[in-house]
Design an enzyme around this catalytic site. Structure first.
Site, mmCIF file in Angstrom:
data_model
loop_
_atom_site.group_PDB
_atom_site.id
_atom_site.type_symbol
_atom_site.label_atom_id
_atom_site.label_comp_id
_atom_site.label_asym_id
_atom_site.label_seq_id
_atom_site.Cartn_x
_atom_site.Cartn_y
_atom_site.Cartn_z
ATOM 1 N N ASP A 7 0.865 -1.167 0.000
ATOM 2 C CA ASP A 7 0.000 0.000 0.000
ATOM 3 C C ASP A 7 0.912 1.230 0.000
ATOM 4 O O ASP A 7 2.103 1.122 0.296
ATOM 5 C CB ASP A 7 -0.899 -0.029 1.241
ATOM 6 C CG ASP A 7 -1.769 1.196 1.342
ATOM 7 O OD1 ASP A 7 -2.497 1.491 0.390
ATOM 8 O OD2 ASP A 7 -1.702 1.881 2.388
ATOM 9 N N ASP A 9 -0.151 5.108 0.930
ATOM 10 C CA ASP A 9 -0.375 6.064 2.014
ATOM 11 C C ASP A 9 -0.398 5.355 3.361
ATOM 12 O O ASP A 9 -1.181 4.424 3.570
ATOM 13 C CB ASP A 9 -1.705 6.778 1.804
ATOM 14 C CG ASP A 9 -1.737 7.592 0.524
ATOM 15 O OD1 ASP A 9 -1.674 8.821 0.622
ATOM 16 O OD2 ASP A 9 -1.822 6.987 -0.563
ATOM 17 N N ASP A 172 -1.788 -0.850 6.042
ATOM 18 C CA ASP A 172 -1.929 -0.168 7.329
ATOM 19 C C ASP A 172 -3.374 0.008 7.769
ATOM 20 O O ASP A 172 -3.620 0.634 8.807
ATOM 21 C CB ASP A 172 -1.258 1.207 7.271
ATOM 22 C CG ASP A 172 -1.999 2.174 6.357
ATOM 23 O OD1 ASP A 172 -2.425 3.238 6.840
ATOM 24 O OD2 ASP A 172 -2.157 1.872 5.164
#
Length: 226
Positions: A7, A9, A172
């Site tokens: 991922d 961001d 996240d």
């Protein structure tokens, strides 16, 4: 080929400062003060542009249909503000570059699967100087669907030359955890984001406390090269 899918961001880079600045620019344009705080609201930033707008406008009393209409009206302006200063505050997390280089030297393919629009994602990784470290990049609008639908993740693996059955997703958020679950691959969630080790509540296959540990963790979860 073994593949590690990242991922963007909140995983590769802390983009929260620039995302919140873009949302605050929308609020100011509507005559409000900045409604989000770069530190206190970092977790909201990683939930996406609409989430930031929704939280901000709710803080000045908007709700229901009026709130949602304003969120939709300001989403494109937010992307414009964000794209204009996409890397003013953004920084790669410590050790990320070296970890990706090590993975590639050990025979792993590496790719990005993000819910950031593809054009913005490509611009950001180029400005951060890491575009050449990834074999593929799939954004929110690359395909008709986005994470947690499985198709973007599968495309990120296959376009990198990898095999889905020998891949993992490093992320996240609950979106990343759910994506890995529906695809049937291991999920690794970082503990250095705004939620800290509280992210363990999502029961990933592993937590990553620092990027220096990623190559060994990938080897443990995906095994040695064929």
């Amino acid at each position: 080929m073994r593949t590690v899918v990242f991922d963007l961001d909140g995983t590769l880079a802390d983009t929260s400062g620039d995302l919140i600045a873009a949302a605050n620019a929308c609020f100011v344009a509507r005559g409000h003060a900045p409604l989000l705080d770069a530190q206190d609201d970092a977790l909201i930033a990683f939930q996406g542009g609409r989430a930031m707008l929704r939280v901000g406008y709710a803080r000045v009393g908007l709700e229901g249909a009026a709130l949602e209409a304003l969120v939709e009206a300001d989403y494109k302006p937010l992307l414009g503000y964000y794209g204009a200063e996409i890397d003013r505050y953004t920084r790669l997390y410590p050790g990320a570059v070296d970890a990706v280089k090590t993975l590639r030297n050990q025979g792993f393919a590496t790719s990005i699967c993000t819910n950031k629009p593809e054009g913005l994602a490509r611009d950001l990784v180029a400005r951060l100087g890491v575009a050449e470290l990834f074999d593929a990049l799939i954004g929110a609008d690359t395909l008709p669907v986005r994470k947690p639908a499985p198709e973007p993740y599968i495309a990120a693996v296959e376009q990198a030359g990898g095999t889905v059955a020998r891949s993992l997703l490093l992320g996240d958020t609950v979106t990343d955890r759910e994506t890995a679950r529906v695809v049937g691959v291991p999920s690794v969630l970082v503990s250095f984001g705004p939620e800290g080790r509280g992210i363990e509540r999502l029961a990933p296959e592993a937590l990553l406390d620092r990027y220096e540990d990623l190559p060994a963790l990938a080897l443990r979860l995906l095994g040695a090269a064929d």
